[in-house]
Design a protein around this motif. Structure first.
Motif, PDB file in Angstrom:
ATOM      1  N   ARG A 181      19.772  52.998  72.009  1.00  0.00           N
ATOM      2  CA  ARG A 181      21.077  53.606  71.699  1.00  0.00           C
ATOM      3  C   ARG A 181      21.698  52.967  70.467  1.00  0.00           C
ATOM      4  NH1 ARG A 181      25.156  55.239  76.217  1.00  0.00           N
ATOM      5  NH2 ARG A 181      23.805  56.672  77.310  1.00  0.00           N
ATOM      6  N   ARG A 182      21.318  51.715  70.233  1.00  0.00           N
ATOM      7  CA  ARG A 182      21.936  50.959  69.137  1.00  0.00           C
ATOM      8  C   ARG A 182      21.060  50.904  67.899  1.00  0.00           C
ATOM      9  NH1 ARG A 182      26.280  47.676  71.571  1.00  0.00           N
ATOM     10  NH2 ARG A 182      27.495  49.453  72.271  1.00  0.00           N
ATOM     11  N   VAL A 183      19.735  50.823  68.092  1.00  0.00           N
ATOM     12  CA  VAL A 183      18.860  50.558  66.943  1.00  0.00           C
ATOM     13  C   VAL A 183      17.450  51.056  67.253  1.00  0.00           C
ATOM     14  CG1 VAL A 183      18.412  48.186  67.769  1.00  0.00           C
ATOM     15  CG2 VAL A 183      18.040  48.695  65.376  1.00  0.00           C
ATOM     16  N   ARG A 184      16.764  51.561  66.196  1.00  0.00           N
ATOM     17  CA  ARG A 184      15.368  51.960  66.383  1.00  0.00           C
ATOM     18  C   ARG A 184      14.498  50.704  66.426  1.00  0.00           C
ATOM     19  NH1 ARG A 184      12.723  55.558  62.797  1.00  0.00           N
ATOM     20  NH2 ARG A 184      13.202  53.912  61.312  1.00  0.00           N
ATOM     21  N   ARG A 185      13.384  50.787  67.153  1.00  0.00           N
ATOM     22  CA  ARG A 185      12.560  49.578  67.293  1.00  0.00           C
ATOM     23  C   ARG A 185      12.031  49.103  65.944  1.00  0.00           C
ATOM     24  NH1 ARG A 185       7.201  49.107  71.045  1.00  0.00           N
ATOM     25  NH2 ARG A 185       6.505  50.788  69.673  1.00  0.00           N
ATOM     26  N   ALA A 186      11.605  50.049  65.079  1.00  0.00           N
ATOM     27  CA  ALA A 186      11.049  49.643  63.778  1.00  0.00           C
ATOM     28  C   ALA A 186      12.116  48.905  62.967  1.00  0.00           C
ATOM     29  CB  ALA A 186      10.555  50.869  63.027  1.00  0.00           C
ATOM     30  N   ASP A 187      13.366  49.389  63.055  1.00  0.00           N
ATOM     31  CA  ASP A 187      14.436  48.731  62.284  1.00  0.00           C
ATOM     32  C   ASP A 187      14.721  47.341  62.851  1.00  0.00           C
ATOM     33  OD1 ASP A 187      14.606  50.958  60.715  1.00  0.00           O
ATOM     34  OD2 ASP A 187      16.233  51.880  61.868  1.00  0.00           O
ATOM     35  N   TYR A 188      14.646  47.226  64.169  1.00  0.00           N
ATOM     36  CA  TYR A 188      14.923  45.908  64.757  1.00  0.00           C
ATOM     37  C   TYR A 188      13.796  44.914  64.419  1.00  0.00           C
ATOM     38  CZ  TYR A 188      17.081  42.406  67.636  1.00  0.00           C
ATOM     39  OH  TYR A 188      17.708  41.251  68.027  1.00  0.00           O
ATOM     40  N   LEU A 189      12.566  45.417  64.385  1.00  0.00           N
ATOM     41  CA  LEU A 189      11.456  44.539  63.973  1.00  0.00           C
ATOM     42  C   LEU A 189      11.685  44.050  62.539  1.00  0.00           C
ATOM     43  CD1 LEU A 189       8.440  46.433  65.571  1.00  0.00           C
ATOM     44  CD2 LEU A 189       8.932  43.994  65.862  1.00  0.00           C
ATOM     45  N   ALA A 190      12.215  44.927  61.685  1.00  0.00           N
ATOM     46  CA  ALA A 190      12.497  44.526  60.297  1.00  0.00           C
ATOM     47  C   ALA A 190      13.597  43.463  60.276  1.00  0.00           C
ATOM     48  CB  ALA A 190      12.908  45.753  59.474  1.00  0.00           C
ATOM     49  N   ARG A 191      14.607  43.633  61.150  1.00  0.00           N
ATOM     50  CA  ARG A 191      15.689  42.623  61.224  1.00  0.00           C
ATOM     51  C   ARG A 191      15.133  41.262  61.671  1.00  0.00           C
ATOM     52  NH1 ARG A 191      20.840  43.854  62.280  1.00  0.00           N
ATOM     53  NH2 ARG A 191      21.056  41.683  61.627  1.00  0.00           N
ATOM     54  N   LEU A 192      14.217  41.307  62.647  1.00  0.00           N
ATOM     55  CA  LEU A 192      13.606  40.055  63.123  1.00  0.00           C
ATOM     56  C   LEU A 192      12.815  39.398  61.989  1.00  0.00           C
ATOM     57  CD1 LEU A 192      12.356  41.236  66.646  1.00  0.00           C
ATOM     58  CD2 LEU A 192      14.114  39.513  66.238  1.00  0.00           C
ATOM     59  N   ALA A 193      12.073  40.205  61.245  1.00  0.00           N
ATOM     60  CA  ALA A 193      11.275  39.650  60.140  1.00  0.00           C
ATOM     61  C   ALA A 193      12.199  39.010  59.100  1.00  0.00           C
ATOM     62  CB  ALA A 193      10.421  40.753  59.517  1.00  0.00           C
ATOM     63  N   GLU A 194      13.307  39.691  58.783  1.00  0.00           N
ATOM     64  CA  GLU A 194      14.270  39.123  57.808  1.00  0.00           C
ATOM     65  C   GLU A 194      14.801  37.778  58.300  1.00  0.00           C
ATOM     66  OE1 GLU A 194      17.541  41.854  57.413  1.00  0.00           O
ATOM     67  OE2 GLU A 194      16.179  43.415  56.694  1.00  0.00           O
ATOM     68  N   ALA A 195      14.970  37.663  59.628  1.00  0.00           N
ATOM     69  CA  ALA A 195      15.510  36.416  60.196  1.00  0.00           C
ATOM     70  C   ALA A 195      14.410  35.355  60.373  1.00  0.00           C
ATOM     71  CB  ALA A 195      16.195  36.711  61.530  1.00  0.00           C
ATOM     72  N   GLY A 196      13.190  35.692  59.956  1.00  0.00           N
ATOM     73  CA  GLY A 196      12.084  34.731  60.055  1.00  0.00           C
ATOM     74  C   GLY A 196      11.566  34.569  61.480  1.00  0.00           C
ATOM     75  N   ILE A 197      11.785  35.587  62.309  1.00  0.00           N
ATOM     76  CA  ILE A 197      11.326  35.506  63.715  1.00  0.00           C
ATOM     77  C   ILE A 197      10.065  36.361  63.863  1.00  0.00           C
ATOM     78  CG2 ILE A 197      11.963  36.041  66.118  1.00  0.00           C
ATOM     79  CD1 ILE A 197      14.921  35.592  65.230  1.00  0.00           C
ATOM     80  N   GLY A 198       8.940  35.707  64.174  1.00  0.00           N
ATOM     81  CA  GLY A 198       7.668  36.424  64.285  1.00  0.00           C
ATOM     82  C   GLY A 198       7.658  37.318  65.520  1.00  0.00           C
ATOM     83  N   ALA A 199       7.275  38.598  65.358  1.00  0.00           N
ATOM     84  CA  ALA A 199       7.307  39.538  66.479  1.00  0.00           C
ATOM     85  C   ALA A 199       6.442  40.749  66.156  1.00  0.00           C
ATOM     86  CB  ALA A 199       8.744  40.003  66.708  1.00  0.00           C
ATOM     87  N   HIS A 200       5.975  41.439  67.211  1.00  0.00           N
ATOM     88  CA  HIS A 200       5.307  42.721  66.979  1.00  0.00           C
ATOM     89  C   HIS A 200       5.657  43.698  68.097  1.00  0.00           C
ATOM     90  CE1 HIS A 200       2.383  40.448  69.493  1.00  0.00           C
ATOM     91  NE2 HIS A 200       2.212  41.635  70.066  1.00  0.00           N
ATOM     92  N   ALA A 201       5.411  44.978  67.801  1.00  0.00           N
ATOM     93  CA  ALA A 201       5.710  46.026  68.786  1.00  0.00           C
ATOM     94  C   ALA A 201       4.661  45.986  69.887  1.00  0.00           C
ATOM     95  CB  ALA A 201       5.682  47.382  68.098  1.00  0.00           C
TER      96      ALA A 201
END
Ligand SMILES: C[S@@+](CC[C@H](N)C(=O)[O-])C[C@H]1O[C@@H](n2cnc3c(N)ncnc32)[C@H](O)[C@@H]1O
Length: 435
Positions: A181-201
């Protein structure tokens, strides 16, 4: 890391292993005494490893000591278990693990025992080649599971036993559920990457993200704004399998702390009633709802007593996420193996049966009840549902097929590690007739 970290972790572990506190309670009581976030994270890793390895490293301690330490030295016992876990499971260099444990004894107020700690850990390092096979001769020490659970798993899953044991003893990857409702998963993964937090779908659960390592939730982008929640992917399947249509009347009968409640609401606007019998657990559900920007009718009520709370209008969907042994989530809740007893099972089975029976009349014809447990014991899962279907002529199992796990009786069983997920069981039961 200073030695206080070990002392704090030892106190917490002693509370869990020797005094029956839950790991969550013990960490909440002890971690705030550490001011540095990295020390808190390390202490938490230690306590988790200590609880996961208790049955093995406490047995090793008995081999080294020949008789148990007196009860008044419980925190020292926990410190020694942590010392062995650091050496054998966490890859801490030997000199660092031994020196920090010796200092930890002093920090615990057992300065007189520093020599004992030093001597025991050094003896372990010298003799581990002969002591490890002795440990492995003991089934509890080898598998780190209590005998009763090992027996039950051997009976239920003989072919998968080794995989279950291995997965239950591995640290689980932290997982998030994105609030779509708040954010698409791809966009949130991009936010995590910007914050230097390693993650994948996650490859097949549309809301799930797997993090490379644990971190305090406050560091997650837009945590306070409700962008995501912490939830294993296996639990994220509940809302998908419930598949509540827009506007449907939905009952979440055992809701606290509200992970699945929130996910159901994130998927679409439904009229949801969420119950939990334990009023002390409701503030956490409320906190989760508020942070994620969701609303529902939340009540402290006993789902087994609908006369006290039901308005008489049937539900199109019911989620029964039943109280259970939690045998599928040992990798995330390592303390369960130390606290759950075989003698708890009959009462759990009876509660699950009573909840199913009490809730069934509340389901509309044509509606669906989703039965869920985080157990991997057949008695709580496939056998429980087989008994229910036998006793209710208007109940019909609806098939489930997921990319991981296996069909078991009328439901679907994920064993720990299947699809990199927690162990969970789901059965979808339809009521004959049309609404
Ligand atoms: C497995 S937990 C639920 C987890 C939750 N669905 C989630 O996803 O966050 C089971 C819950 O059932 C509650 N419970 C047990 N017996 C109950 C009853 N008779 N009526 C309502 N809630 C009950 C417990 O207090 C506990 O919070």
């Amino acid at each position: 890391m200073n030695t206080d970290t070990r002392a704090v972790a030892a106190r917490a572990l002693a509370q869990v292993a020797l005094s029956g506190h839950s790991l969550r309670e013990a960490l909440a009581l002890t971690l705030p005494t550490l001011t540095d976030a990295r020390e808190r994270a390390f202490a938490s890793t230690l306590v988790h490893a200590g609880a996961r390895g208790w049955l093995r490293w406490n047995a090793a301690l008995l081999l080294l000591l020949h008789k148990p330490l007196p009860r008044r030295l419980g925190d020292l016992q926990a410190l020694l278990v942590l010392g062995l876990a650091q050496l054998e499971d966490l890859g801490v260099p030997a000199h660092a693990a031994v020196a920090a444990s010796v200092e930890g004894a002093a920090a615990l107020g057992h300065g007189a025992q520093r020599g004992l700690v030093n001597a025991l850990l050094r003896r372990w390092l010298r003799e581990r080649g002969t002591l490890l096979p002795q440990l492995d001769a003991n089934a509890e020490a080898r598998t780190r599971l209590p005998g009763w659970l090992l027996d039950a798993l051997t009976r239920d899953w003989p072919d998968a036993l080794d995989a279950i044991v291995a997965a239950s003893n591995r640290e689980a990857p932290p997982m998030l559920r994105v609030n779509l409702r708040r954010v698409r998963r791809a966009d949130y993964l991009a936010r995590l990457a910007e914050a230097g937090i390693g993650a994948h779908a996650h490859p097949w659960i549309e809301t799930a993200i797997v993090l490379e390592r644990s971190l305090e939730v406050g560091r997650l982008p837009d945590w306070g704004a409700g962008a995501c929640a912490v939830q294993d992917g296996a639990a994220q399947l509940a809302a998908l399998l419930l598949d509540a249509p827009p506007g449907a009347r939905v009952l979440d009968a055992c809701a606290a702390p509200g992970g699945k409640t929130c996910h159901i609401l994130e998927r679409g606007a439904v009229a949801l009633t969420a119950l939990d019998v334990d009023a002390r657990r409701l503030p956490r559900v409320r906190e989760n709802l508020d942070r994620l920007g969701l609303t529902c009718d939340l009540r402290a009520a006993d789902a087994q007593q609908p006369a006290a709370w039901w308005d008489g209008q049937p539900y199109a969907r019911i989620l029964l996420d039943a109280p259970c042994s939690a045998s599928g989530v040992l990798r995330r809740q390592p303390d369960v193996r130390l606290h759950r007893r075989a003698s708890d099972l009959p009462a759990l089975l009876e509660r699950q049966r009573a909840l199913l029976d009490a809730l069934w009349p509340l389901l509309a014809p044509g509606g669906t009840l989703l039965y869920a447990t985080c157990s991997i014991l057949r008695a709580e899962n496939a056998d429980q549902i087989a008994g229910f279907l036998d006793a209710h002529a208007d109940a019909q199992a609806q098939p489930i097929a997921l990319p991981a796990g296996r069909r078991d009786g009328a439901g679907w069983q994920l064993l720990p590690g299947d699809g990199a997920l927690d162990g969970m069981f789901y059965a979808r039961i339809g009521k004959r007739g049309s609404s």
